[in-house]
Design a protein around this motif. Structure first.
Motif, PDB file in Angstrom:
ATOM      1  N   HIS A  61      28.000  43.045  37.812  1.00 30.76           N
ATOM      2  CA  HIS A  61      28.465  43.305  39.178  1.00 30.76           C
ATOM      3  C   HIS A  61      28.129  44.703  39.652  1.00 30.76           C
ATOM      4  CE1 HIS A  61      30.780  39.865  40.785  1.00 30.76           C
ATOM      5  NE2 HIS A  61      30.713  39.463  39.517  1.00 30.76           N
ATOM      6  N   ASP A  68      30.338  44.013  48.656  1.00 30.84           N
ATOM      7  CA  ASP A  68      31.622  43.366  48.387  1.00 30.84           C
ATOM      8  C   ASP A  68      31.739  42.969  46.922  1.00 30.84           C
ATOM      9  OD1 ASP A  68      32.459  43.674  50.898  1.00 30.84           O
ATOM     10  OD2 ASP A  68      32.058  41.605  51.569  1.00 30.84           O
ATOM     11  N   MET A  69      30.585  42.738  46.297  1.00 31.56           N
ATOM     12  CA  MET A  69      30.569  42.275  44.914  1.00 31.56           C
ATOM     13  C   MET A  69      30.463  43.433  43.922  1.00 31.56           C
ATOM     14  SD  MET A  69      30.705  39.011  44.612  1.00 31.56           S
ATOM     15  CE  MET A  69      31.485  38.276  46.027  1.00 31.56           C
ATOM     16  N   PRO A  72      33.995  46.749  43.882  1.00 27.63           N
ATOM     17  CA  PRO A  72      35.178  46.673  42.998  1.00 27.63           C
ATOM     18  C   PRO A  72      34.955  47.296  41.632  1.00 27.63           C
ATOM     19  CG  PRO A  72      34.916  44.618  44.156  1.00 27.63           C
ATOM     20  CD  PRO A  72      33.721  45.454  44.526  1.00 27.63           C
ATOM     21  N   ARG A  82      41.156  51.305  33.827  1.00 25.98           N
ATOM     22  CA  ARG A  82      39.966  51.376  32.979  1.00 25.98           C
ATOM     23  C   ARG A  82      40.270  52.034  31.635  1.00 25.98           C
ATOM     24  NH1 ARG A  82      35.845  55.168  32.065  1.00 25.98           N
ATOM     25  NH2 ARG A  82      34.113  54.127  31.051  1.00 25.98           N
ATOM     26  N   HIS A  92      41.125  38.150  37.009  1.00 26.24           N
ATOM     27  CA  HIS A  92      40.228  37.145  37.578  1.00 26.24           C
ATOM     28  C   HIS A  92      39.857  36.041  36.587  1.00 26.24           C
ATOM     29  CE1 HIS A  92      39.574  39.413  41.274  1.00 26.24           C
ATOM     30  NE2 HIS A  92      39.379  40.494  40.544  1.00 26.24           N
ATOM     31  N   GLU A 101      25.696  33.166  34.177  1.00 25.24           N
ATOM     32  CA  GLU A 101      26.568  33.251  35.343  1.00 25.24           C
ATOM     33  C   GLU A 101      27.636  32.167  35.335  1.00 25.24           C
ATOM     34  OE1 GLU A 101      24.470  33.341  38.988  1.00 25.24           O
ATOM     35  OE2 GLU A 101      26.245  33.816  40.173  1.00 25.24           O
ATOM     36  N   PHE A 111      38.949  31.152  35.656  1.00 22.87           N
ATOM     37  CA  PHE A 111      38.322  32.073  36.594  1.00 22.87           C
ATOM     38  C   PHE A 111      38.857  31.830  37.994  1.00 22.87           C
ATOM     39  CE2 PHE A 111      35.217  32.955  39.887  1.00 22.87           C
ATOM     40  CZ  PHE A 111      35.085  34.318  39.699  1.00 22.87           C
ATOM     41  N   GLY A 113      38.422  33.687  41.981  1.00 23.39           N
ATOM     42  CA  GLY A 113      37.816  34.760  42.764  1.00 23.39           C
ATOM     43  C   GLY A 113      38.861  35.633  43.406  1.00 23.39           C
ATOM     44  N   LEU A 114      39.741  35.004  44.167  1.00 25.20           N
ATOM     45  CA  LEU A 114      40.758  35.758  44.892  1.00 25.20           C
ATOM     46  C   LEU A 114      42.125  35.258  44.446  1.00 25.20           C
ATOM     47  CD1 LEU A 114      41.276  37.800  47.219  1.00 25.20           C
ATOM     48  CD2 LEU A 114      41.346  35.831  48.757  1.00 25.20           C
ATOM     49  N   PRO A 115      42.869  36.014  43.662  1.00 25.62           N
ATOM     50  CA  PRO A 115      44.171  35.528  43.200  1.00 25.62           C
ATOM     51  C   PRO A 115      45.122  35.295  44.372  1.00 25.62           C
ATOM     52  CG  PRO A 115      43.450  37.418  41.920  1.00 25.62           C
ATOM     53  CD  PRO A 115      42.507  37.291  43.066  1.00 25.62           C
ATOM     54  N   GLU A 155      46.878  49.324  45.529  1.00 28.93           N
ATOM     55  CA  GLU A 155      45.448  49.001  45.504  1.00 28.93           C
ATOM     56  C   GLU A 155      45.171  47.928  44.453  1.00 28.93           C
ATOM     57  OE1 GLU A 155      42.907  49.882  47.417  1.00 28.93           O
ATOM     58  OE2 GLU A 155      44.326  50.941  48.690  1.00 28.93           O
ATOM     59  N   ASN A 156      44.112  47.177  44.690  1.00 29.02           N
ATOM     60  CA  ASN A 156      43.806  46.106  43.744  1.00 29.02           C
ATOM     61  C   ASN A 156      42.875  46.558  42.616  1.00 29.02           C
ATOM     62  OD1 ASN A 156      41.748  46.445  45.514  1.00 29.02           O
ATOM     63  ND2 ASN A 156      41.681  44.336  46.231  1.00 29.02           N
ATOM     64  N   HIS A 157      41.772  47.222  42.994  1.00 26.09           N
ATOM     65  CA  HIS A 157      40.822  47.610  41.951  1.00 26.09           C
ATOM     66  C   HIS A 157      40.971  49.063  41.546  1.00 26.09           C
ATOM     67  CE1 HIS A 157      38.643  44.018  43.701  1.00 26.09           C
ATOM     68  NE2 HIS A 157      38.996  43.689  42.469  1.00 26.09           N
ATOM     69  N   GLU A 158      41.189  49.903  42.563  1.00 24.53           N
ATOM     70  CA  GLU A 158      41.344  51.320  42.237  1.00 24.53           C
ATOM     71  C   GLU A 158      42.817  51.613  41.999  1.00 24.53           C
ATOM     72  OE1 GLU A 158      39.437  53.874  44.963  1.00 24.53           O
ATOM     73  OE2 GLU A 158      39.789  55.661  43.762  1.00 24.53           O
TER      74      GLU A 158
END
Lengths: 296, 399, 164
Positions: A61, A68-69, A72, A82, A92, A101, A111, A113-115, A155-158
């Protein structure tokens, strides 16, 4: 007999016990807190860095053209998750070891994509259990609304370390709350957490000077845990004020420990400088004496 | 009053054991002139000796509270550092002292090399000095394990692993050193024995011979081996100063300055004690102490057997240096090949040690985060930006 | 030539140093003597400064003096029995006598042996030289110079607490 030797020595055991007795009410959920603490220790973060390079979600990714991909990944690189080795697959699903893939995004391996926004708190709650337990019955979680949910504020990723400034994100709070309430809330958080952060900073500084600070750190952690367990995600000002008031009874004692440790650092340095001074003067006198020696 | 007392004591002793012979001998030896070219660099050997004495004193005191067993070693060191009065000082003096001692011993060897001090007739002095270097490194290696923290445990693990690469007997050697497959209680007690009993006595014996040889043959001149060396009388005529007090004072000044800088390091940058050793949890980026780092790094680039034989040959070459470098010149400028080879060897070691230092770490250089692999080569892993102005609210994983 | 004074330092007889007073010229001999005194003094100070931490180091560390408070379960000390614990680094004997609990520093004042409880005679006996103490700590026999030292003791619901 163990009193006579240091075989059974634990640093600051006596004072630690005394303190935990005083704050027994705060330690009810100590198992969870222990987990949290483990996650935060430098040792945990040091061992985690290896695993990162082998995560195929990250490696693929990060290079994708679609922002967008790929964004994150960059955001997650900066996050508190991290170093704690909490990576993509923990929220995810999928297979982070596969280079294929379809396998990596295997629905069989949960898996998603969007919880679902209504289960986000359960995902986070797998680790942050206490926060979830406080959040669900709080005004924010009431009646299954879950608004705002964890990622709306954190925040979701950060994902960043919790701090008072999270509350001041205007988008999140202003819609429903008046500024006055927000200010009270921020002030209360500062009162509760700022001394703890101050103790930790002081302890790190003292530790690097060679004086043990385990007791200070343990007490600061207890206080912090008490705040996190009983105040941070309750979202009711009166309840939170009561917790912070009781914490402020403990802070002067921790401050005293910090001061004692600081004095010890100063004493050591003074002692060392006495030696340095003596050695330098002695060297100087020898030098003068050598020059005064007869020529032959 | 004191003078009369000591006079009386002197005569009393002299009547019985002829102490005057000993004192005259010592006095003659001490006042023997040393050549004019002795500069401050010639004090490194004494600094090393001073650190050995300091290590002996602090080591004896540490042993009062230290307990050599896997269960208690770590706790006892912690106890010394946290509970015992001035225990912190004792431990810091010992662990910093070890580093300083090795550093000055290396500087001393380098000085002797460049001034050609190992050449005829001082080959034996060099050999004993080389043995002392080996013993001191063994001191460092065995002592490093004793605190029994993560760093010392795993540092010793990778250190002993090198021995396993020795052809034929490697595995057996490794088992002998460790007293088993892994580092355990058994290793700790044998390292402890070597550190506090075996090595000190070997060191004392070697250093005695080393010093006697230096006194006996005198300080090496700058002239080549083809020029007959000056007798003490000739040295004195040529402007040589007596060893005591002139040169001894010079050395005392250097020792005091070095000690002062060590105390400074102790009070501002004390060496830490890490977490207790955990045989089931290897920390990232394990590496041995700095003085083993260059050879440790060199072994990474070479196939195991070639590496160990190669470094063994290098060590042997250094040991036997006076027997294959038999050119007469001593002055560094008169033997350009040896001098430049020496400089290259030192630079190579420093570079290897630095590579070893940065390998398996991460560092941010000009906005890019690099991971240095085990060879020390950098790999960019991420660009570090300012925190994003606009937080991404969507979820990146949507297909 | 013989009338010119010899330069100082070449031929000063031992024990008679003050031969050149009132000279403004720097006198290397006096200068050396002064510096030697400085060296001696500084060396002495340095020696004391180095010895001080060493002496302090071998003193018993604070923690080694032992717990200031020892708790014993009442259940573990039935009537008529005794137990010896370490209190403040010293062996301390606790006895459940018919008149209640007593606690004494168990070190015999005679030659330092540790006393034992003897239920039959209701007394504390020193095994070394036949010393004998009553339940109040007083000497009842043997070559004992003085009574046993009592140790503070209090009793709660299920515990005997030695020390404050």
């Amino acid at each position: 007999m163990s009193e006579l030797t240091h075989a059974g020595y634990r640093p600051g055991a006596g004072a630690w016990n005394a303190l935990s007795a005083r704050t027994a009410e705060y330690t009810a959920r100590s198992a969870v807190i222990l987990l949290l603490l483990l996650v935060w220790t430098p040792a945990g973060s040091a061992t985690a860095q290896q695993a990162v390079t082998t995560n195929t979600c990250v490696s693929c990714h990060a290079d994708l053209d679609d922002e967008d991909m790929s964004l994150p990944v960059a955001e997650w690189q900066r996050s508190a998750h991290r170093p704690a080795d909490i990576a993509c697959q923990d929220c995810h699903g999928g297979n982070p070891a596969s280079m294929v893939e379809d396998e990596a995004h295997d629905v069989e391996r949960d898996f998603v994509g969007l919880p679902d926004p209504y289960v986000v708190h359960e995902l986070c709650g797998e680790c942050h259990q206490v926060q979830m337990e406080n959040y669900v019955p709080s005004p924010h979680g009431l009646e299954g609304d879950f608004w705002p949910n964890c990622v709306d504020c954190h925040e979701n990723h950060e994902v960043v370390f919790p701090r008072a400034s999270l509350i001041s994100i205007p988008d999140n709070c202003e819609d429903c709350h008046e500024q006055e309430i927000m200010d009270d809330f921020i002030a209360l958080t500062d009162r509760g957490l700022e001394p703890v952060n101050e103790f930790r900073r002081a302890a790190e500084e003292i530790r690097s000077a060679g004086v043990p600070v385990d007791l200070i750190l343990a007490q600061a952690s207890l206080a912090r845990d008490a705040y996190i367990q009983q105040a941070s995600h309750v979202f009711v000002l009166d309840k939170m004020t009561a917790v912070v008031d009781s914490l402020e009874q403990v802070y002067p004692r921790i401050q005293k420990e910090v001061n004692t440790a600081r004095t010890e650092v100063d004493t050591r340095r003074r002692f060392g400088w006495m030696f340095i001074g003596l050695f330098l003067v002695l060297a100087g006198v020898i030098w003068l004496y050598r020059r005064a020696l007869p020529e032959d | 009053m004191i003078r009369r007392l000591s006079n009386a004591l002197y005569h009393w002793l002299d009547d019985r054991v002829e102490i005057s012979i000993v004192i005259d001998f010592c006095h003659r030896q001490l006042t023997k002139p040393v050549p004019r070219h002795l500069n401050w660099l010639f004090s490194f050997g004494t600094v090393t000796l001073a650190f050995f004495l300091s290590q002996a004193v602090s080591g004896v005191f540490l042993m009062i509270y230290y307990e050599a067993s896997a269960d208690t070693a770590y706790e006892s060191v912690r106890y010394i550092m946290e509970q015992v009065r001035f225990g912190w000082l004792m431990r810091q003096v010992h662990s910093y002292g070890a580093n300083f001692m090795i550093a000055f011993l290396l500087l001393h060897s380098v000085r002797v090399f460049f001034y050609g001090g190992y050449k005829k007739p001082r080959e034996l002095t060099w050999l004993f000095g080389f043995a002392l270097l080996c013993v001191t490194l063994a001191f460092g290696f065995t002592g490093y394990l004793l605190p029994w923290d993560q760093l010392s445990y795993w540092g010793t693990t990778v250190g002993t692993e090198i021995a396993a690469a020795t052809p034929v007997i490697g595995e057996y050697l490794l088992i002998l050193m460790r007293g088993g497959e892994i580092i355990s209680d058994v290793t700790l007690t044998r390292f402890f024995m070597a550190h506090v009993v075996l090595l000190p006595w070997v060191f004392i014996g070697l250093v005695a011979v080393h010093l006697v040889l230096i006194r006996y043959k005198g300080i090496s001149p700058l002239e080549g081996t083809d020029v007959p060396e000056k007798t003490p009388e000739e040295l004195k005529k040529a402007g040589g100063k007596p060893f005591y007090p002139q040169h001894v004072m010079k050395e005392a000044i250097v020792v005091l300055l070095v000690l002062a800088s060590m105390i400074f390091m102790i009070i501002y940058y004390p060496l830490p004690l890490h977490e207790k050793a955990d045989p089931f949890n290897t920390p990232v980026g394990v590496r041995p102490e700095w003085y083993f780092l260059s050879s440790y790094q060199a072994l990474k680039y070479l196939p195991k057997t070639i590496g160990i034989i190669g470094s063994g040959l290098v060590v042997l070459a250094i040991c036997l240096l006076p027997f294959w470098d038999r050119t007469p010149a001593r002055r560094p400028s008169r033997r350009p090949v040896a001098t430049s080879l020496g400089i290259m060897f030192i630079v190579l070691n420093i570079v290897l040690a630095l590579l070893g230092k940065i390998s398996e770490t991460e560092m941010t250089i000009m906005g890019t985060r690099y991971h240095f692999d085990i060879y020390g080569w950098p790999h960019a892993i991420a660009t570090v930006e300012e925190p994003a102005a606009e937080p991404d609210t969507g979820d990146g994983g949507t297909e | 030539m013989s009338s010119t004074p010899k330069p100082p330092g070449t031929d000063v007889p031992p024990g008679k140093p003050r031969k050149s007073p009132g000279k403004t010229r720097p006198d290397p001999v006096r200068r050396r003597r002064f510096l030697r005194k400085c060296l001696g003094a500084l060396g002495g100070v340095g020696f004391l400064m180095a010895v001080y931490p060493l002496i302090r180091y071998i003193e018993p560390p604070p923690e080694a003096e032992g717990a200031n408070r020892v708790e014993i379960d009442k259940a573990s000390l039935p009537p008529g029995t005794s137990r010896t614990v370490i209190y403040r680094g010293r062996p301390t004997i606790v006895v459940n006598t018919s008149d209640g609990y007593i606690a004494y520093n168990a070190v015999c004042p005679h030659l330092g042996c540790v006393v034992k409880w003897e239920g039959g005679t209701q007394s504390l006996i020193c095994p070394c030289h036949g010393g004998k103490f009553g339940t109040d700590g007083s000497v009842q026999g043997g070559p004992i110079p003085g009574p046993l030292t009592a140790v503070e003791l209090s009793v709660s619901d299920d515990k005997i607490i030695i020390g404050a």
